[in-house]
Each structure stands twice: as structure tokens, then as C-alpha cells.
Scaffold this motif. Structure first.
Motif, PDB file in Angstrom:
ATOM      1  N   ASP A 123     108.905  37.921  -8.163  1.00 59.59           N
ATOM      2  CA  ASP A 123     108.089  36.699  -7.907  1.00 59.59           C
ATOM      3  C   ASP A 123     108.589  35.702  -6.937  1.00 59.59           C
ATOM      4  O   ASP A 123     107.690  35.066  -5.874  1.00 59.59           O
ATOM      5  CB  ASP A 123     107.381  36.118  -9.253  1.00 59.59           C
ATOM      6  N   THR A 124     110.015  35.320  -7.412  1.00 63.43           N
ATOM      7  CA  THR A 124     110.695  34.462  -6.384  1.00 63.43           C
ATOM      8  C   THR A 124     110.730  35.581  -4.645  1.00 63.43           C
ATOM      9  O   THR A 124     110.337  34.409  -3.684  1.00 63.43           O
ATOM     10  CB  THR A 124     111.705  34.638  -6.747  1.00 63.43           C
ATOM     11  N   ARG A 125     111.117  36.464  -4.844  1.00 63.70           N
ATOM     12  CA  ARG A 125     111.540  36.752  -3.403  1.00 63.70           C
ATOM     13  C   ARG A 125     110.131  37.035  -3.056  1.00 63.70           C
ATOM     14  O   ARG A 125     110.194  36.813  -1.715  1.00 63.70           O
ATOM     15  CB  ARG A 125     112.290  37.948  -3.624  1.00 63.70           C
ATOM     16  N   LYS A 126     109.203  37.760  -3.995  1.00 64.43           N
ATOM     17  CA  LYS A 126     107.679  37.692  -3.286  1.00 64.43           C
ATOM     18  C   LYS A 126     107.213  36.322  -2.281  1.00 64.43           C
ATOM     19  O   LYS A 126     106.671  36.116  -0.912  1.00 64.43           O
ATOM     20  CB  LYS A 126     106.826  38.449  -3.540  1.00 64.43           C
ATOM     21  N   GLN A 127     107.793  35.530  -2.958  1.00 62.23           N
ATOM     22  CA  GLN A 127     107.254  33.874  -2.751  1.00 62.23           C
ATOM     23  C   GLN A 127     108.260  33.413  -1.161  1.00 62.23           C
ATOM     24  O   GLN A 127     107.633  33.571  -0.347  1.00 62.23           O
ATOM     25  CB  GLN A 127     107.480  32.670  -3.867  1.00 62.23           C
ATOM     26  N   ARG A 128     109.123  33.544  -1.304  1.00 64.76           N
ATOM     27  CA  ARG A 128     109.866  33.621  -0.060  1.00 64.76           C
ATOM     28  C   ARG A 128     110.115  34.177   0.817  1.00 64.76           C
ATOM     29  O   ARG A 128     109.444  33.388   1.919  1.00 64.76           O
ATOM     30  CB  ARG A 128     111.673  33.819  -0.810  1.00 64.76           C
ATOM     31  N   LEU A 129     109.918  35.398   0.180  1.00 65.80           N
ATOM     32  CA  LEU A 129     109.076  36.457   2.279  1.00 65.80           C
ATOM     33  C   LEU A 129     107.823  35.787   2.419  1.00 65.80           C
ATOM     34  O   LEU A 129     107.604  35.853   3.764  1.00 65.80           O
ATOM     35  CB  LEU A 129     108.884  37.828   1.494  1.00 65.80           C
ATOM     36  N   LEU A 130     106.945  35.087   1.636  1.00 65.04           N
ATOM     37  CA  LEU A 130     105.976  34.863   2.160  1.00 65.04           C
ATOM     38  C   LEU A 130     105.963  33.538   2.663  1.00 65.04           C
ATOM     39  O   LEU A 130     105.765  32.982   3.854  1.00 65.04           O
ATOM     40  CB  LEU A 130     105.280  34.449   0.950  1.00 65.04           C
ATOM     41  N   LYS A 131     106.798  33.065   2.343  1.00 64.30           N
ATOM     42  CA  LYS A 131     107.220  30.801   2.982  1.00 64.30           C
ATOM     43  C   LYS A 131     108.223  31.807   4.922  1.00 64.30           C
ATOM     44  O   LYS A 131     107.276  30.982   5.161  1.00 64.30           O
ATOM     45  CB  LYS A 131     107.809  30.757   2.169  1.00 64.30           C
ATOM     46  N   LEU A 132     108.462  32.616   4.314  1.00 62.49           N
ATOM     47  CA  LEU A 132     109.055  32.952   5.521  1.00 62.49           C
ATOM     48  C   LEU A 132     108.272  33.267   6.879  1.00 62.49           C
ATOM     49  O   LEU A 132     108.554  32.891   8.188  1.00 62.49           O
ATOM     50  CB  LEU A 132     110.501  33.461   5.914  1.00 62.49           C
ATOM     51  N   VAL A 133     107.328  33.679   6.236  1.00 61.10           N
ATOM     52  CA  VAL A 133     106.220  34.753   7.762  1.00 61.10           C
ATOM     53  C   VAL A 133     105.657  33.925   7.870  1.00 61.10           C
ATOM     54  O   VAL A 133     103.881  34.470   7.871  1.00 61.10           O
ATOM     55  CB  VAL A 133     106.028  36.148   7.269  1.00 61.10           C
ATOM     56  N   TYR A 134     105.449  31.436   7.500  1.00 60.77           N
ATOM     57  CA  TYR A 134     104.142  31.350   7.304  1.00 60.77           C
ATOM     58  C   TYR A 134     102.290  31.954   6.639  1.00 60.77           C
ATOM     59  O   TYR A 134     102.023  31.073   7.513  1.00 60.77           O
ATOM     60  CB  TYR A 134     103.962  30.939   8.534  1.00 60.77           C
ATOM     61  N   GLY A 135     102.902  32.311   5.222  1.00 58.90           N
ATOM     62  CA  GLY A 135     101.919  33.056   4.674  1.00 58.90           C
ATOM     63  C   GLY A 135     100.959  33.632   4.791  1.00 58.90           C
ATOM     64  O   GLY A 135      99.938  33.594   4.588  1.00 58.90           O
ATOM     65  N   ASP A 136     101.839  34.543   5.823  1.00 59.93           N
ATOM     66  CA  ASP A 136     101.244  36.439   7.075  1.00 59.93           C
ATOM     67  C   ASP A 136     101.068  36.800   5.470  1.00 59.93           C
ATOM     68  O   ASP A 136     102.076  37.568   5.738  1.00 59.93           O
ATOM     69  CB  ASP A 136     100.983  36.461   8.386  1.00 59.93           C
ATOM     70  N   ALA A 137     100.493  37.563   4.406  1.00 58.44           N
ATOM     71  CA  ALA A 137     100.409  38.240   3.926  1.00 58.44           C
ATOM     72  C   ALA A 137     100.789  39.764   3.870  1.00 58.44           C
ATOM     73  O   ALA A 137     100.786  40.470   3.628  1.00 58.44           O
ATOM     74  CB  ALA A 137      99.173  37.896   2.740  1.00 58.44           C
ATOM     75  N   ALA A 138      99.942  39.973   5.882  1.00 54.15           N
ATOM     76  CA  ALA A 138      99.835  41.369   6.296  1.00 54.15           C
ATOM     77  C   ALA A 138     101.188  41.452   6.749  1.00 54.15           C
ATOM     78  O   ALA A 138     101.497  42.482   6.813  1.00 54.15           O
ATOM     79  CB  ALA A 138      99.153  41.041   7.411  1.00 54.15           C
ATOM     80  N   THR A 139     101.719  40.502   7.340  1.00 47.68           N
ATOM     81  CA  THR A 139     103.242  40.422   8.104  1.00 47.68           C
ATOM     82  C   THR A 139     104.540  41.372   6.784  1.00 47.68           C
ATOM     83  O   THR A 139     105.348  41.895   6.718  1.00 47.68           O
ATOM     84  CB  THR A 139     103.459  39.047   7.948  1.00 47.68           C
ATOM     85  N   VAL A 140     103.601  40.097   5.467  1.00 40.67           N
ATOM     86  CA  VAL A 140     104.447  41.161   4.621  1.00 40.67           C
ATOM     87  C   VAL A 140     104.517  42.348   3.904  1.00 40.67           C
ATOM     88  O   VAL A 140     105.584  43.278   3.669  1.00 40.67           O
ATOM     89  CB  VAL A 140     104.689  39.920   2.890  1.00 40.67           C
ATOM     90  N   THR A 141     103.163  42.472   3.785  1.00 42.87           N
ATOM     91  CA  THR A 141     103.703  43.651   3.800  1.00 42.87           C
ATOM     92  C   THR A 141     103.806  45.014   4.709  1.00 42.87           C
ATOM     93  O   THR A 141     104.173  45.828   4.545  1.00 42.87           O
ATOM     94  CB  THR A 141     101.963  44.429   3.688  1.00 42.87           C
ATOM     95  N   ARG A 142     103.471  44.683   5.674  1.00 45.58           N
ATOM     96  CA  ARG A 142     103.833  45.536   6.636  1.00 45.58           C
ATOM     97  C   ARG A 142     105.891  45.656   7.013  1.00 45.58           C
ATOM     98  O   ARG A 142     105.899  46.416   6.786  1.00 45.58           O
ATOM     99  CB  ARG A 142     103.565  44.462   8.387  1.00 45.58           C
ATOM    100  N   LEU A 143     106.215  44.300   6.807  1.00 47.47           N
ATOM    101  CA  LEU A 143     108.565  44.519   6.062  1.00 47.47           C
ATOM    102  C   LEU A 143     108.229  44.928   5.578  1.00 47.47           C
ATOM    103  O   LEU A 143     109.366  45.668   5.387  1.00 47.47           O
ATOM    104  CB  LEU A 143     108.737  42.828   6.260  1.00 47.47           C
TER     105      LEU A 143
END
Length: 181
Positions: free
Chosen positions: A133-153
Motif C-alpha cells: 500500500d505504501t508503494r502504491k501511494q508513492r507511485l501514484l504520487k510520482l505520477v501526480y495522481g494519474d491512476a491510469a498511468t500507475v496501471t500502465r507502469l
């Protein structure tokens, strides 16, 4: 400074915590308890907590209150089970193996302190986020809240490394994103 530990008679005490005029600390363990490993560990847990409290500036003028604080400190610092395993022995029926009871709290107070601290630790664990959960939040923050980009990465990392765990996938995505910036 690291306390020096010695086996030495300590009148009317199983252990003793001393600080000399130069600040050197000595923890004394009575030879009466040297052959009882669990009792010796209980005594050392208590004396180590004197050291912890002393270094934290927590010391009461009242001897009994200071000792009670020290006993409670053992549970907070994680020595509770060590202390409980060795703080008392039932008196034996012969003179060669006498019983003992160490400490400054009642049995009920020790049991309460132990359970209270264990309950606090358990409730704290429930509040902690998992590493994933910590990593998910960190990645989401790195992509400025773009959930689609998180999924793609994450999907990209999964296609490159299908045997990775979810945590490893998020770590790889974070690493790649930071490296490519």
C-alpha cells in the motif's frame, strides 16, 4: 556509554544500576541468580531499563516510584516476556533451591502492563499500511495522481518480469520512473 555488567553481591537486591562520577554505568547482578538464566535475564531487563530511562532524563526522586517506572519500561521496550519468564519462582521444599520474586509491581500489575502493551502493539500494527500500500501511494504520487498511468507502469513491469510479486512490480515501476526522469 555501554554499561559494564559484573557479577557482584548486591545487599538486599538482585541487581543494581550505578552511575559513577564520570558517567560510567555498571550493572551488577547478584551471584545468587547467576545460575538461574531466566531470573538473570529478568534482572538484566530491569537494570537495562534503568539505563534507558536515565539516558532519556526520566528519573524520579522517589525510589519506589522510580523502580515502578523502570518495571513498566520493561514492557514498553519489549522486555516484558523476558521479565515474566524469570521474575518469580515458587519456593522449593528444600533449602538448596529457594524461590524468589523480583520486581516492584504486583503480579496483577505485571499482567496488566504486559497485556496493555501487547494490545497497543497489535492495534498499531493494524493501523500501519502494508509495504505494498505504501508503494502504491508513492507511485501514484510520482505520477501526480494519474491512476491510469500507475496501471500502465505496473502492467509494463509485469510484462517484462511475470514472476515478480506485486511489491516488486511497484518497486520496479518506481525505480524506472525515477531513473527515466
Amino acid at each position: 556509554m555501554i554499561p559494564r555488567t559484573v557479577i557482584e553481591s548486591t545487599p538486599f537486591a538482585a541487581g543494581r544500576f550505578e552511575v559513577d562520577e564520570d558517567g560510567w554505568v555498571t550493572i551488577k547482578l547478584s551471584p545468587d541468580f547467576f545460575n538461574d538464566r531466566l531470573a538473570a535475564q529478568a534482572i538484566l531487563a530491569h537494570e537495562a531499563c534503568h539505563y534507558i530511562l536515565e539516558n532519556s532524563g526520566i528519573r524520579q526522586r522517589d525510589f519506589a516510584l522510580n523502580e515502578r517506572y523502570t518495571d513498566l519500561c520493561m514492557f514498553i521496550c519489549g522486555f516484558g516476556q523476558v521479565f515474566l519468564a524469570g521474575y518469580k519462582r515458587a519456593p522449593a521444599q528444600n533449602q538448596y533451591r529457594p524461590g524468589h520474586r523480583l520486581g516492584y509491581l504486583t503480579d496483577a500489575e505485571y499482567n496488566f502492563a504486559n497485556q496493555y502493551v501487547l494490545d497497543l502493539r497489535e492495534s498499531y500494527k493494524l493501523k500501519l499500511q502494508s509495504q505494498l500500500d505504501t508503494r502504491k501511494q508513492r507511485l501514484l504520487k510520482l505520477v501526480y495522481g494519474d491512476a491510469a498511468t500507475v496501471t500502465r507502469l505496473v502492467n509494463y513491469e509485469r510484462s517484462r518480469n511475470p514472476n515478480m510479486s506485486e511489491l516488486e512490480l511497484y518497486d520496479a515501476a518506481i525505480e524506472r520512473l525515477q531513473r527515466d526522469r
